[in-house]
Design a protein around this motif. Structure first.
Motif, mmCIF file in Angstrom:
data_model
loop_
_atom_site.group_PDB
_atom_site.id
_atom_site.type_symbol
_atom_site.label_atom_id
_atom_site.label_comp_id
_atom_site.label_asym_id
_atom_site.label_seq_id
_atom_site.Cartn_x
_atom_site.Cartn_y
_atom_site.Cartn_z
ATOM 1 N N MET A 1 0.840 -1.200 0.000
ATOM 2 C CA MET A 1 0.000 0.000 0.000
ATOM 3 C C MET A 1 0.874 1.249 0.000
ATOM 4 O O MET A 1 1.849 1.326 0.749
ATOM 5 N N ASN A 2 0.523 2.215 -0.848
ATOM 6 C CA ASN A 2 1.253 3.490 -0.914
ATOM 7 C C ASN A 2 0.725 4.395 0.192
ATOM 8 O O ASN A 2 -0.288 5.074 0.037
ATOM 9 N N ILE A 3 1.438 4.388 1.341
ATOM 10 C CA ILE A 3 0.968 5.112 2.511
ATOM 11 C C ILE A 3 0.888 6.612 2.252
ATOM 12 O O ILE A 3 -0.018 7.306 2.740
ATOM 13 N N VAL A 4 1.826 7.144 1.441
ATOM 14 C CA VAL A 4 1.818 8.584 1.152
ATOM 15 C C VAL A 4 0.564 8.966 0.383
ATOM 16 O O VAL A 4 -0.110 9.960 0.697
ATOM 17 N N MET A 5 0.214 8.173 -0.631
ATOM 18 C CA MET A 5 -0.977 8.485 -1.417
ATOM 19 C C MET A 5 -2.242 8.383 -0.576
ATOM 20 O O MET A 5 -3.098 9.272 -0.608
ATOM 21 N N VAL A 6 -2.356 7.312 0.207
ATOM 22 C CA VAL A 6 -3.586 7.086 0.983
ATOM 23 C C VAL A 6 -3.787 8.188 2.019
ATOM 24 O O VAL A 6 -4.850 8.814 2.091
ATOM 25 N N VAL A 7 -2.758 8.445 2.835
ATOM 26 C CA VAL A 7 -2.893 9.443 3.897
ATOM 27 C C VAL A 7 -3.092 10.838 3.298
ATOM 28 O O VAL A 7 -3.945 11.608 3.753
#
Length: 518
Positions: A1-7
């Motif tokens: 999961m791309n944490i930067v994109m999601v958050v």
């Protein structure tokens, strides 16, 4: 999961919805954060922005200046004219149009430090202040934010991310889990800073287009509905452009911008008091250089509260505004600067735009002040009544007013499309692990989120609110920029071009030693 994109997407989408359903609360929160930061940390921001300029000069004109942002034999990706055009379109294009007349008039009429307004001395000081706000420090901020990314991306082949200089350059300073967390926070804060900076700037640009439409077509100059219609058209255009790519949409629009801007500049220079405007330009260069160092450390601490408030509302707001645009403009400038040497980068990203900006303000601001001092007068009142209409009020004093207004409305609109397109592209890169060609669907999603936050800002109809929104994201991002620069310094010190080992070769006949590269 791309944490930067999601958050980032969840956070910015929430702010966007907040702006749509309760714009007053959103803008009040932004202004409260800005007001507190300006009061408590004014000294810090002024010193930091001065340091950026010193850093760029030191790195550009030292032994590091010959390092190329790419392979040693790599050629630039874009021609110099297209490169410079894209620099302006992304960095300050719409801002120069918005404030070209208004800011010199403001400082001419109400200079800081207790100086009497509407005098020849106030006119000289107006250009010093304006050039200080839009000159070397502003472009040095952009340059620093761009250089740390461009070096890692094109010289070392690393991902084009805000966190890259931190993760690579400071890997021996922090533990691996701490470094990973800092990197994620850095990328998320950068996205937020770009979103807020774009929303504020798009809101100001939309208000200016609305004023231009009133001058050209007679539409309602205070209609929020028209503002939203302009923003809707703007959104459609920049999303269409974003679906192409840097080498097509942004490059073509930037070249059009530059041509039209030069035409308008030439009309003002040679349709107004030509000799006077060139005198203002030359005079303002000298005054700016003389006062540059004092202004770089001047906080008005010993002046009356009015001067202190002026410093916060103008100089400090501008400096933090450039910081807000730093991650966006930085990554974009990095993306288009492949193949340039660091010295060439410093000259064309810091020095050349500063000179061009000074010429712009000398032409527009000089002609405006000439109207007040030696002409019919009355322009200052129009500027104070509606700052977004300042440029169109200025054109009323020139022949071919309708043509100038129409060209300017088109130019502002294209500048905004280019800025929004560039910003959407950069955000998509930052949330796609530094992908230099992010997916179209990602760009479309981010474009809609930017529009939603801009709607909340536009609902207030206030330029001051738009400025507050533009600089809100920069305040927490400042620490990230410092960490980036520390990481960059550690990386560039290991560059092969500056670490080539040297050996001493002695001749057989005992002549003086000769140093040669091993």
């Amino acid at each position: 999961m791309n944490i930067v994109m999601v958050v980032s997407m969840v956070l910015c989408a929430a702010i966007g919805l907040w702006g749509v359903f309760d714009p007053d609360a959103m803008t009040a929160a932004a202004q409260a954060l800005v007001n507190y930061s300006l009061t408590a940390l004014d000294w810090f921001f002024l010193l930091l922005c001065t340091f950026f300029f010193v850093f760029m000069m030191a790195i550009g004109f030292s032994r590091y200046g010959r390092i190329r942002l790419g392979g040693d034999d790599e050629v630039p990706e874009f021609s110099t004219p297209s490169w410079v055009a894209m620099l302006f379109a992304a960095g300050m294009g719409s801002g120069l149009l918005f404030w070209g007349v208004a800011e010199p008039i403001y400082h001419f009429s109400s200079p800081p430090g207790g100086m009497a307004g509407e005098t020849p001395e106030a006119a000289r000081q107006a250009f010093v202040i304006t050039n200080f706000h839009w000159g070397l420090q502003a472009w040095s901020i952009y340059g620093c934010c761009a250089l740390v990314i461009a070096y890692g991306t094109f010289r070392l082949g690393l991902p084009s991310m805000i966190s890259t200089p931190i993760l690579v350059g400071l890997k021996n300073v922090f533990t691996r889990p701490a470094l990973k967390g800092i990197g994620s926070v850095a990328d998320i804060l950068a996205v937020v800073a770009v979103i807020f900076g774009l929303a504020g700037s798009l809101a100001m640009g939309t208000l200016m287009v609305r004023s231009g439409m009133h001058s050209v077509f007679g539409t309602d100059s205070g209609s929020t509905t028209i503002s939203f219609m302009i923003l809707a058209a703007l959104t459609v255009c920049f999303l269409l452009s974003a679906s192409t790519g840097v080498d097509k949409g942004i490059k073509i629009l930037s070249n059009i911008n530059m041509i039209v801007a030069i035409v308008i500049l030439l009309v003002v220079l040679f349709g107004g008091p030509t000799a006077y405007l060139f005198q203002v330009f030359v005079n303002s260069i000298g005054d700016y250089l003389i006062q540059f160092i004092p202004l770089s450390f001047k906080i008005y601490s010993f002046q009356p509260p009015a001067s202190w408030n002026w410093f916060h509302g103008w100089t400090l707001t501008y400096l933090i505004w450039w910081l807000a645009w730093g991650p966006f403009v930085g990554i974009f400038i990095a993306r288009i600067s492949r193949g340039r040497t660091i010295r060439e980068f410093v000259i064309f990203v810091v020095a050349v735009p500063t000179i061009v900006s000074m010429l712009w303000f000398a032409a527009f601001g000089g002609a405006a002040i000439h109207i007040e001092l030696f002409g019919a007068g009355g322009l200052a009142e129009k500027v104070f009544s509606d700052v977004s209409a300042a440029l169109f009020a200025f054109f009323e004093y020139f022949p071919a007013t309708d043509m100038l207004n129409l060209l300017t409305v088109g130019l502002i609109f294209i500048f905004l499309v280019t800025s929004a397109d560039s910003g959407t592209f950069v955000i998509s890169m930052m949330t796609s692990n530094g992908n230099l060609n992010p997916a179209v669907r990602v760009k479309l999603i981010w474009g809609l989120i930017i529009t939603a936050i801009t709607v909340g800002t536009l609902a207030t109809g206030s330029v001051s609110v738009a400025k507050a929104m533009a600089i809100t994201g920069a305040i927490p991002f400042t620490i990230i920029v410092i960490l980036q620069m520390a990481g960059f310094v550690r990386m560039i010190r290991e560059d092969p071009q500056v670490k080539t080992p040297r050996t001493v070769v002695r001749s057989a006949d005992g002549t003086p030693p000769e140093r040669t590269a091993a």
